[in-house]
Design an enzyme around this catalytic site. Structure first.
Site, PDB file in Angstrom:
ATOM      1  CG  ASP A 203     -17.967  48.997  38.426  1.00 29.90           C
ATOM      2  OD1 ASP A 203     -18.980  49.085  37.730  1.00 29.90           O
ATOM      3  OD2 ASP A 203     -16.810  49.077  37.958  1.00 29.90           O
ATOM      4  CD  GLU A 265     -21.293  45.660  36.462  1.00 26.00           C
ATOM      5  OE1 GLU A 265     -21.641  45.996  35.327  1.00 26.00           O
ATOM      6  OE2 GLU A 265     -20.154  45.937  36.907  1.00 26.00           O
TER       7      GLU A 265
HETATM    8  C1  GLC Z   1     -19.132  48.413  35.079  1.00 30.67           C
HETATM    9  C2  GLC Z   1     -19.952  49.649  34.840  1.00 30.67           C
HETATM   10  C3  GLC Z   1     -19.560  50.229  33.509  1.00 30.67           C
HETATM   11  C4  GLC Z   1     -18.099  50.583  33.542  1.00 30.67           C
HETATM   12  C5  GLC Z   1     -17.250  49.363  33.926  1.00 30.67           C
HETATM   13  C6  GLC Z   1     -15.854  49.755  34.253  1.00 30.67           C
HETATM   14  O1  GLC Z   1     -19.430  47.408  34.178  1.00 30.67           O
HETATM   15  O2  GLC Z   1     -21.308  49.336  34.925  1.00 30.67           O
HETATM   16  O3  GLC Z   1     -20.325  51.344  33.175  1.00 30.67           O
HETATM   17  O4  GLC Z   1     -17.671  51.064  32.296  1.00 30.67           O
HETATM   18  O5  GLC Z   1     -17.771  48.749  35.070  1.00 30.67           O
HETATM   19  O6  GLC Z   1     -15.811  50.451  35.465  1.00 30.67           O
END
Ligand code: GLC
Length: 533
Positions: A203, A265
């Site tokens: 993440d 991500e």
């Molecule tokens: C990432 C996740 C999202 C979340 C954020 C904070 O972007 O995909 O859903 O709110 O991280 O953890």
């Protein structure tokens, strides 16, 4: 290519499950781990290779699981560790892989580490998080903004300091400069790898480090309105050089196990994104195997722009890097809503014929649109805390549509689902689409089956990327075999010149004939043509 040379995450397709919304086995209106297990056979019949499950760890659910209170346990809402073990075993029995969502940037404010850290400036875990004294006027230490609105700093009365959170105050950021933090997170990763999980989606990987001097972010000269977080450029809060060292450490850890995968991500422009593949070494690249490529979500749906994007991405990849493409996830408007139902079929052909690993978002294979969320149904903190900004993520998180009975088989009859269903849901259920030979589901199954059997598609090069009158075209080649893909990204019919071949698939699923010289592409039609017949 021989079976032995095939690599699952390179040749395969990943399917993202948002566990709250996939299948409820306990009749409480929220999906769970046992529910996923019940639906594994559907995933096999769909033809995907791996599932990635958004967080199911112990959590107060301030951000629906992206606020973790224990990295090595399952939240009771989702089940137990034993349920997870059963899911993992059942997944592997079916020849599928299982990827976990790991949240390294921040914990929940209820995590025991943070409770200790906030208890006193002298606590040994104080430095596990980012604590700063107030500015001289008593306000926050600098101008950093939370991605969910407001300052990224929350004042702690008891100890007289502020702590940093890139998202909610309930999600304090960890201090990755502290070696104990790294060790604790790596221990949690090992916990799951030892169980046999096949990899992690990390993440917000590009946010792990913040400037060590805590300098103010500069104003964004192009800022044109909410969300407020975009009024400053994240020069000192994102993509800091130290991040790549940690990504390399994570890769080294994952590589100690066989055949495991590291996904990041990362929302960054191409030039910065590809750095996350890592530095070259005698053992190959030392970063994420797949830094998620969200460019198809962020680029306007126009053939010249998508053609340019494919060329730019291919050119930006470092030697030895494997590409990947994503069309949707739990943070983005659904594909069918974003580009319309007709073009969503064209997009399916694009995603599954491009070079690189594809990631599908649950329900997109049914053409599910966004659900309508009335103001009293809003659950997402990103929307709740900045009403009207329109960034709410509830619409794309509505329950999966299975059968033509109450609650679409997602949960029992009479149970209130945690988010409303798509309003005209019966047309999008698996049950409806399963028997419809021209449905979106049938299209996805056909595409996935084709991709699995044709090396041109799962591993070949992509060449001759071009665009003409709104039709995107490219060739996928492996050895002497060639497949041409033509995508009509317009609402008008087009005649396209094309060498003779055999039409393997039309996105309308209504023809498979020989093509001689010219082909008429109907509006919103995409075709795949075998040139070696
Ligand atoms: C990432 C996740 C999202 C979340 C954020 C904070 O972007 O995909 O859903 O709110 O991280 O953890």
């Amino acid at each position: 290519m021989s079976e032995a040379a095939r690599v699952w995450w390179r040749d395969g397709t990943i399917y993202q499950i948002y566990p709250r919304s996939f299948q409820d086995s306990k009749n409480d209106g929220v999906g769970d781990v046992r529910g996923i297990l019940q639906r594994l056979d559907y995933l096999v019949s769909l033809g995907i290779d791996a599932i990635w499950i958004s967080p199911f760890y112990l959590s107060p659910m301030a951000d629906f699981g992206y606020d973790v209170a224990n990295y090595c346990d399952v939240d009771p809402l989702f089940g137990t560790l034993a349920d997870f073990d059963a899911l993992l075993a059942a997944t592997h029995e079916r020849g599928l892989k299982l990827i976990l969502d790991f949240v390294p940037n921040h914990t929940s404010n209820q995590h025991p580490w943070f409770l200790e850290s906030r208890s006193s400036p002298a606590n040994p875990k104080r430095d596990w998080y980012l604590w700063r004294a107030p500015a001289p006027d008593g306000g926050p230490p600098n101008n950093w903004m939370s991605n969910f609105g407001g300052p990224a700093w929350t004042f702690d009365e008891a100890t007289g300091q502020y702590y940093y959170h890139a998202f909610l105050p309930e999600q304090p950021d960890l201090n990755w400069r502290n070696p104990e933090v790294r060790e604790a997170m790596y221990a949690a990763m090992r916990f799951w790898l030892d169980k046999g999980v096949d990899g992690f989606r990390m993440d917000v990987l590009w946010l792990l480090f913040k400037d060590e001097h805590f300098r103010d972010n500069p104003p964004n000269p192009d800022y044109s309105g909410p969300p407020a977080a975009w009024s400053f450029l994240p020069v000192f809060t994102a993509d800091q050089p130290e991040t790549l060292d940690v990504v390399a450490e994570m890769r080294t850890l994952v590589d100690q196990y066989r055949d495991r995968l590291l996904i990041g991500e990362i929302y960054l422009p191409l030039k910065e994104l590809v750095k996350y593949y890592g530095a070259e070494s005698p053992d190959g690249l030392r970063g994420a195997h797949l830094p998620f490529n969200f460019q198809l979500i962020q680029t306007a749906w126009e053939a010249p722009l998508v053609a340019q994007l494919i060329c730019d991405y291919e050119a930006a990849l470092p030697p030895g890097a494997w590409p990947n493409w994503v069309l949707g996830n739990h943070d983005q408007q659904r594909l069918a809503t974003r580009i319309g139902a007709e073009q969503a079929r064209v997009a399916a052909v694009l995603l599954l014929t491009l070079r690189g690993t594809s990631t599908l978002y649950y329900g997109d294979e049914l053409g599910m649109p966004d659900a309508r969320i009335s103001p009293d149904q809003v659950r997402d903190p990103a929307e709740r805390d900045q009403p009207g900004v329109g960034k709410g993520r509830d619409p794309e998180r509505s329950p999966m549509l299975w059968e033509n009975r109450e609650n679409a088989g997602f949960t029992g009859a009479g149970v209130a689902t945690w988010l409303p269903m798509v309003w005209d849901w019966p047309q999008f259920t698996v049950e409806t689409e399963d028997v419809d030979t021209s449905s979106m589901l049938t299209l996805y199954r056909r595409l996935l089956a084709l991709r699995r059997t044709r090396p041109e598609l799962y591993s070949g090069v992509v060449i001759e990327v071009s665009e003409e009158s709104g039709v995107l075209s490219y060739l996928r080649c492996h050895r002497d075999k060639r497949i041409r893909v033509l995508l009509n990204m317009t609402g008008e019919d087009r005649w396209i010149e094309c060498p003779p071949g055999r039409l393997l698939l039309s996105s309308f699923l209504d023809r498979d004939n020989i093509v001689v010289g010219w082909i008429e592409l109907r509006r919103n039609e995409a075709v795949i043509i075998d040139l070696d017949v």
